[in-house]
Enzyme design. Sequence first.
Site, PDB file in Angstrom:
ATOM      1  N   GLY A 278     -31.129  34.991  17.335  1.00  0.00           N
ATOM      2  CA  GLY A 278     -29.876  35.118  16.497  1.00  0.00           C
ATOM      3  C   GLY A 278     -30.196  35.005  15.079  1.00  0.00           C
ATOM      4  O   GLY A 278     -29.330  35.239  14.114  1.00  0.00           O
ATOM      5  N   GLU A 320     -35.781  33.003  20.929  1.00  0.00           N
ATOM      6  CA  GLU A 320     -36.023  34.208  21.272  1.00  0.00           C
ATOM      7  C   GLU A 320     -35.630  35.275  20.199  1.00  0.00           C
ATOM      8  O   GLU A 320     -34.512  35.576  20.178  1.00  0.00           O
ATOM      9  CB  GLU A 320     -35.050  34.293  22.388  1.00  0.00           C
ATOM     10  CG  GLU A 320     -35.364  33.780  23.581  1.00  0.00           C
ATOM     11  CD  GLU A 320     -34.226  33.399  24.876  1.00  0.00           C
ATOM     12  OE1 GLU A 320     -34.504  33.076  25.823  1.00  0.00           O
ATOM     13  OE2 GLU A 320     -32.968  33.722  24.452  1.00  0.00           O
ATOM     14  N   GLY A 322     -35.223  38.496  18.363  1.00  0.00           N
ATOM     15  CA  GLY A 322     -35.458  40.012  18.462  1.00  0.00           C
ATOM     16  C   GLY A 322     -35.109  40.506  17.232  1.00  0.00           C
ATOM     17  O   GLY A 322     -36.194  41.162  16.492  1.00  0.00           O
ATOM     18  N   ARG A 360     -24.055  50.565  14.522  1.00  0.00           N
ATOM     19  CA  ARG A 360     -23.786  49.474  14.214  1.00  0.00           C
ATOM     20  C   ARG A 360     -22.791  49.146  13.194  1.00  0.00           C
ATOM     21  O   ARG A 360     -22.051  48.370  12.774  1.00  0.00           O
ATOM     22  CB  ARG A 360     -24.825  48.545  13.549  1.00  0.00           C
ATOM     23  CG  ARG A 360     -25.935  48.367  14.800  1.00  0.00           C
ATOM     24  CD  ARG A 360     -27.012  47.342  14.461  1.00  0.00           C
ATOM     25  NE  ARG A 360     -26.687  45.838  14.354  1.00  0.00           N
ATOM     26  CZ  ARG A 360     -26.550  45.573  13.306  1.00  0.00           C
ATOM     27  NH1 ARG A 360     -26.590  46.168  12.030  1.00  0.00           N
ATOM     28  NH2 ARG A 360     -25.990  44.101  13.236  1.00  0.00           N
ATOM     29  N   CYS A 391     -18.095  64.086  15.804  1.00  0.00           N
ATOM     30  CA  CYS A 391     -16.824  64.629  15.919  1.00  0.00           C
ATOM     31  C   CYS A 391     -15.840  63.431  15.475  1.00  0.00           C
ATOM     32  O   CYS A 391     -15.032  63.247  16.525  1.00  0.00           O
ATOM     33  CB  CYS A 391     -16.379  65.417  16.764  1.00  0.00           C
ATOM     34  SG  CYS A 391     -17.136  67.097  16.649  1.00  0.00           S
ATOM     35  N   TYR A 421     -31.477  47.056  17.413  1.00  0.00           N
ATOM     36  CA  TYR A 421     -29.981  47.381  17.883  1.00  0.00           C
ATOM     37  C   TYR A 421     -29.580  48.880  17.384  1.00  0.00           C
ATOM     38  O   TYR A 421     -28.447  49.081  17.354  1.00  0.00           O
ATOM     39  CB  TYR A 421     -29.076  46.427  17.554  1.00  0.00           C
ATOM     40  CG  TYR A 421     -29.437  45.018  18.307  1.00  0.00           C
ATOM     41  CD1 TYR A 421     -29.295  45.050  19.594  1.00  0.00           C
ATOM     42  CD2 TYR A 421     -30.072  44.016  17.279  1.00  0.00           C
ATOM     43  CE1 TYR A 421     -29.812  43.561  19.994  1.00  0.00           C
ATOM     44  CE2 TYR A 421     -30.375  42.718  17.910  1.00  0.00           C
ATOM     45  CZ  TYR A 421     -30.411  42.532  19.357  1.00  0.00           C
ATOM     46  OH  TYR A 421     -30.573  41.423  19.705  1.00  0.00           O
TER      47      TYR A 421
HETATM   48  N1  LLP Z   1     -31.326  35.522  23.373  1.00  0.00           N
HETATM   49  C1  LLP Z   1     -29.980  35.992  23.938  1.00  0.00           C
HETATM   50  C2  LLP Z   1     -29.737  35.105  25.048  1.00  0.00           C
HETATM   51  C3  LLP Z   1     -29.363  36.918  23.323  1.00  0.00           C
HETATM   52  O1  LLP Z   1     -28.254  37.149  23.998  1.00  0.00           O
HETATM   53  C4  LLP Z   1     -29.760  37.422  22.320  1.00  0.00           C
HETATM   54  C5  LLP Z   1     -28.920  38.577  21.585  1.00  0.00           C
HETATM   55  C6  LLP Z   1     -31.246  37.352  21.643  1.00  0.00           C
HETATM   56  C7  LLP Z   1     -31.821  36.184  22.306  1.00  0.00           C
HETATM   57  C8  LLP Z   1     -31.562  37.850  20.530  1.00  0.00           C
HETATM   58  O2  LLP Z   1     -30.857  37.732  19.167  1.00  0.00           O
HETATM   59  P1  LLP Z   1     -31.192  38.275  17.953  1.00  0.00           P
HETATM   60  O3  LLP Z   1     -32.550  37.533  17.392  1.00  0.00           O
HETATM   61  O4  LLP Z   1     -31.875  39.636  18.166  1.00  0.00           O
HETATM   62  O5  LLP Z   1     -30.233  38.356  17.103  1.00  0.00           O
HETATM   63  N2  LLP Z   1     -26.026  44.464  19.367  1.00  0.00           N
HETATM   64  C9  LLP Z   1     -25.843  43.443  18.400  1.00  0.00           C
HETATM   65  C10 LLP Z   1     -26.595  42.163  18.712  1.00  0.00           C
HETATM   66  C11 LLP Z   1     -26.541  41.638  19.892  1.00  0.00           C
HETATM   67  C12 LLP Z   1     -27.086  40.506  20.301  1.00  0.00           C
HETATM   68  C13 LLP Z   1     -27.065  39.941  21.766  1.00  0.00           C
HETATM   69  N3  LLP Z   1     -27.982  39.097  22.112  1.00  0.00           N
HETATM   70  C14 LLP Z   1     -26.204  43.906  16.937  1.00  0.00           C
HETATM   71  O6  LLP Z   1     -26.543  45.064  16.720  1.00  0.00           O
HETATM   72  O7  LLP Z   1     -25.890  43.200  15.769  1.00  0.00           O
END
Ligand code: LLP
Length: 463
Positions: A278, A320, A322, A360, A391, A421
Site C-alpha cells: 500500500g 508486500e 506492489g 484507473r 465508446c 494496475y
Molecule cells: N498485499 C495485499 C494483501 C494487498 O491486498 C495489496 C493490494 C498489496 C499487498 C499491494 O498493494 P500496493 O503496494 O500495490 O498498493 N487496483 C488498485 C489497487 C488495489 C490494491 C489491492 N491490494 C489501484 O489501481 O490503485
Amino acid sequence: MSRSAHPAGPRHADVLPEGHYSAPPADLNALDSKVWARTVERGEDGVVTVGGISVTQLAEEYGTPAYVLDEADFRARARAWRTAFGADADVFYAGKAFLSRAVVRWLHEEGLNLDVCSGGELVTALSAGMPADRIAFHGNNKSPQEIARAVRADVGRIVLDSFQEIARVAHIAQSLGKRQRVQIRITVGVEAHTHEFIATAHEDQKFGIPLAGGQAAEAVRRALQLDGLELIGIHSHIGSQIFDMSGFEVAAHRVVGLLKDIRDEHGVELPEIDLGGGLGIAYTSDDDPREPHEIAKSLTEIVTRECESAKLRTPRISVEPGRAIVGPTAFTLYEVGTVKPLEGLRTYVSVDGGMSDNIRTALYDAEYTVALVSRTSDAEPMLARVVGKHCESGDIVVKDAFLPGDLAPGDLIAVPATGAYCRSMASNYNHALRPPVVAVREGEARAIVRRETEEDLLRLDVG
Ligand code: LLP
C-alpha cells in the site's frame, strides 16, 4: 484518490470552475524525474529515450499503445526494498500490480519473495521458477483447486482470510499428508489512503477476519488446533497509495496486541507479522513518496517498540509492496489520433488506447500527467484532456493536463507511472487488443508480454 465509483456517463459535463487549474508548468518539455522511470531522458533531438532507446523506435517496432518498462529501474527499486529491510525481514512483491514471467525472474534474481492472489498468478510464478517456499498465497475466496495446487507445490505460506478457509486449507493439507504454513489476515480497524487514515469502522469489507469482537482470537484458537496447519503469523493490509505512516503505526499496535493475547492464552509467540503493501508513489509532481529505507526504518521501529512494551520477542516482519516497485518504472506510449479544441473549455486529445489499458482514471479518479515525447515544442500550453477510443464518455486517461498547443495527429505522447494496475487491470472492452509490455534495458528492448492479436480474440470465441 477518490474511492467512489461513478456512472459511466457524461464525464465531459464536469467542467471545473475557472481558476481551478494550476498554472501550466514553466517548461512543457521538461520531464519530472519524480514521475518518470529512472533512465528516461530527452535527447538532443528532442525525442525521449528510455534505457537508451528512443520512443520513436519503440513505437515503430512494437506499435502503440504500448507499456514501456525500464528494467534497470524495476531491478533497482526491488533491490532498494530488499536492502532496506535487510536479512531479518522479507519483501514480497505483490504480483497483482503487474506480473509476468520476466518479472518473476527479476524478482528471484534480486532476492525478493512473491505475493500471488489467484491460481493464474501462482502458475505464472511457478512456471518462471520462483521457488515455492518464497511464495505467499492470498485471496478471500481461494477455490479448493487453487488451495490444493498451492499446498502440493509447498508454497511458503497461505494467508487465511475466513473461518471457512481455515477449515478448508487444514482439510486439504491433511488429506494431502501435509502441514501448511499459514498466516491469518485480520482487519485491524484501520483504513489508510494517501495522506489520511481512519481508525474506526472499516471492518465493513470483504477481506480478513475482524479483530473486533474477539473474532481474530477465535480464528487463532481454531488454527492452532488443526493438524493440517502451522500458524506462523498474523497479516494486516490497510489500504493503497499511502504516504502517512501513522496508519501502519495503529495497525502494528493492534497486531502486536493480538500477538500478546495469543502468548497469554496459548503460551505461543508467533514468529512473523506481515504488514501488507500500500505504499504510495508519485503520479504527479505534487506527490511525495518516501524512500524504501525510510519506510523500513519506520516500520521496524514501530514493531520493535510495540513488542518491547508488550514484552514480546520482535517477530520477523514482512511487507508486500506492489505499486511502489513497479508503478514508477513504466509509462504508456500512445499515438495522437485526433485533436479537438472545444471553445472556452479545453482540447480533447484522442489516443489509440484508453480505458482498456488504463481503467484507473475512470475507476478511482486517479490523476496522471502526460508529455509530448516524440519532439519538443515551443508552442503555448493548452489545457487538454487525454481520452481513449472507447465508446463512452468516461473513457479518460488524463483528466487535466497541459500539452503544447501545436500537438497534432501522429505525435507520440506518454503517460508516466503506469507500471502498476494498468496492464494487470487491462480489458478487451470494445474488443480492444491489450497492449504489449516492452522491457527496455541498456539499449535493448524486448516484449515481455506481447500485444494481443485478433487471432487471440477469436480463439476464445468458440462460436
Ligand atoms: N498485499 C495485499 C494483501 C494487498 O491486498 C495489496 C493490494 C498489496 C499487498 C499491494 O498493494 P500496493 O503496494 O500495490 O498498493 N487496483 C488498485 C489497487 C488495489 C490494491 C489491492 N491490494 C489501484 O489501481 O490503485
